[in-house]
Design a protein around this motif. Structure first.
Motif, short mmCIF file in Angstrom:
data_model
loop_
_atom_site.label_atom_id
_atom_site.label_comp_id
_atom_site.label_asym_id
_atom_site.label_seq_id
_atom_site.Cartn_x
_atom_site.Cartn_y
_atom_site.Cartn_z
N PRO A 83 0.83 -1.22 0.00
CA PRO A 83 0.00 0.00 0.00
C PRO A 83 0.86 1.26 0.00
O PRO A 83 1.90 1.32 0.66
N PRO A 91 -8.21 6.79 -0.02
CA PRO A 91 -7.83 5.38 -0.14
C PRO A 91 -6.37 5.23 -0.59
O PRO A 91 -5.86 6.08 -1.33
N VAL A 92 -5.73 4.17 -0.13
CA VAL A 92 -4.35 3.93 -0.54
C VAL A 92 -4.33 3.31 -1.94
O VAL A 92 -5.34 2.80 -2.43
N GLU A 93 -3.17 3.37 -2.56
CA GLU A 93 -2.94 2.74 -3.85
C GLU A 93 -1.98 1.58 -3.64
O GLU A 93 -1.01 1.70 -2.89
N TYR A 144 -7.30 4.54 6.73
CA TYR A 144 -6.91 4.24 5.36
C TYR A 144 -7.47 2.91 4.85
O TYR A 144 -7.96 2.83 3.71
N TYR A 145 -7.42 1.87 5.66
CA TYR A 145 -7.93 0.59 5.19
C TYR A 145 -9.45 0.61 5.04
O TYR A 145 -9.99 0.02 4.10
N THR A 148 -10.13 2.38 1.85
CA THR A 148 -9.68 1.61 0.70
C THR A 148 -10.63 0.46 0.41
O THR A 148 -11.03 0.24 -0.74
N MET A 152 -12.90 0.02 -3.16
CA MET A 152 -12.46 -0.93 -4.19
C MET A 152 -13.67 -1.45 -4.97
O MET A 152 -14.69 -1.80 -4.37
#
Length: 206
Positions: A83, A91-93, A144-145, A148, A152
């Protein structure tokens, strides 16, 4: 607790206590727990043998170290990704990772791939600072999670990983909290409310 303000204050206090508890683990105990978790993931999460890509994390502040497991899975042909915080409070990439690749310090100094096309992992290993029997996790407060997973297009299998000492009666889940599909500790692997495999040990709060 009724209000989000009360829950937020409680979570802040619990995070500090959980971090201190985890940091105090003796080295030999930590090593034994990590080996047990790795073995239990292999026995209890057969879905990892059915996916083509896996997002994992670089260990931080005494978290379970998934790197040996990641290297083993990479050798078996699984595509791995880490991440990357591209923008705070977003959201993370996930970017592709392989053993030996060059990493650069990201947010909080955690190593990340400096470039690469985004990857959409079919499964995620998610670190747990705290967790409860309903599968909800307590992280460091950045969300963040949760963001994310909610963003998704296809929800991946979310496997939370932590030590048994991080078990809480409840994290007082809020509407924005996203539960894990499975949680793995050194003693058990379970879905929300029920054991999946491993030692049948009562996971009361320690």
């Amino acid at each position: 607790m009724q209000s989000w303000e009360e829950v937020r204050a409680w979570r802040k206090s619990e995070r500090a206590a959980l971090l201190a508890r985890r940091s105090a683990m003796p080295r030999d105990e930590r090593k034994a727990c990590e080996e047990a978790i790795t073995a239990l993931i292999g026995r209890s999460v057969p879905e990892l043998g059915q996916v083509r890509s896996l997002g994992f994390y670089w260990p931080f502040k005494g978290e379970y170290d998934p790197r040996p497991l990641a290297r083993s899975l990479h050798a078996q042909g699984l595509r791995l990704a880490l991440p990357v915080v591209v923008e705070r409070a977003r959201p993370v990439e996930f970017r592709a990772w392989w053993p030996g690749m060059r990493l650069t310090p990201g947010v909080w100094g955690i190593p990340v791939p400096p470039e690469g096309e985004p990857v959409l992992p079919e499964a995620l290993l998610v670190p747990l600072l705290g967790f409860d029997g309903q599968g909800y996790r307590l992280g460091y407060g950045g969300g963040y999670y949760d963001r994310t997973l909610a963003a998704m297009p296809v929800k991946p299998l979310a496997v939370g990983i932590g030590f048994r000492l991080s078990r809480l009666p409840t994290i007082h889940p809020q509407p924005h909290d996203v539960p894990m599909d499975l949680i793995v500790t050194e003693h058990r692997a379970f879905r929300a409310g029920g054991a999946v495999a491993g030692e049948h040990v009562e996971e009361g709060r320690h």
